[in-house]
Design an enzyme around this catalytic site. Sequence first.
Site, short mmCIF file in Angstrom:
data_model
loop_
_atom_site.label_atom_id
_atom_site.label_comp_id
_atom_site.label_asym_id
_atom_site.label_seq_id
_atom_site.Cartn_x
_atom_site.Cartn_y
_atom_site.Cartn_z
N HIS A 36 0.84 -1.21 0.00
CA HIS A 36 0.00 0.00 0.00
C HIS A 36 0.87 1.26 0.00
O HIS A 36 0.56 2.24 -0.67
CB HIS A 36 -0.88 0.05 1.26
CG HIS A 36 -1.89 -1.05 1.37
ND1 HIS A 36 -1.80 -2.06 2.29
CD2 HIS A 36 -3.03 -1.27 0.66
CE1 HIS A 36 -2.85 -2.86 2.16
NE2 HIS A 36 -3.60 -2.43 1.18
N LYS A 148 -0.86 -6.81 -7.84
CA LYS A 148 -1.14 -8.02 -7.06
C LYS A 148 -2.59 -8.48 -7.28
O LYS A 148 -2.86 -9.67 -7.39
CB LYS A 148 -0.85 -7.71 -5.60
CG LYS A 148 -1.60 -8.50 -4.56
CD LYS A 148 -0.94 -9.80 -4.29
CE LYS A 148 -1.59 -10.62 -3.21
NZ LYS A 148 -2.92 -10.26 -2.80
#
Length: 278
Positions: A36, A148
């Site tokens: 993140h 991802k």
Amino acid sequence: MKVIETIPEMQELAAELKGSGQTGFVPTMGALHRGHLELVRAARKSCASVVVSVFVNPLQFAPSEDFEQYPRDQERDFSLLDAEGVDIVFFPSVKEMYPEGRSTTISVGNLGRVVEGAARPGHFDGVATVVAKLFNIVRPDVAFFGQKDAQQVAVIKRMVADLSIPVRVEVVETVRESDGLALSSRNQYLSPDERARSTALFGALQRGREILLSTRDPGAAEEGMGEILNAVPGLKIDYARAVDPITFEAPSSRAVLLVVAASIGRTRLIDNLLVEAD
Ligand code: PAF
């Protein structure tokens, strides 16, 4: 860093930001990790203001999934985001996002129903619905997503194109541990023994890549990935597929996306690798 909990307040601030350069947006469900933070850094690098949302979206979890147990630690999340120079965190409650009477859902059709969508029916409708809503609240110029979640990226790009949403989607490379395991908020569920076995997902993708480059045969790559995953005790394969990176159907060009999903204990993990044959 401001923390905003209501939609009207966020919309007002978003309108104010519009006058001062590009707004970058990173939607998250919290439980932040380095993956993140790479998204936030990419946003910080190219945008004048950075907004991050932290919202565990119930619409994208089936009743049997881990919505209630999904890791939540907002104090830690906020301090990480503050340290990255984030301007605004949008942190709404479920009630704020989905008041009684809500009934509109966005569906991207077949793309949301194959591969990961077949394993998690309704998941991508939930993702598309919350992301469209967040885009309407935050009004970003650019939104950042991780490779991802490759099918999530494809779903959001499809939705943005189909609905002419004026947001540019930027995709940031998967961040991995040194042994190849892709970072995920769900990795924290893994026991040390499960953590050791979880490297099989990246191992399978690498084997699939080798096979694909030498044979150009997606079926052989799928078989090779399956063999690696099947050899791991206690690992349950959901799928090991070679697909088109845009439609997630059978590959039709030189670009093939290898995608795997498997459960180890109570933890479900996904990963992918893009292979472009010369
Ligand atoms: O990738 C995620 O964390 C979520 O699916 C997203 C994009 C924040 C939507 O809830």
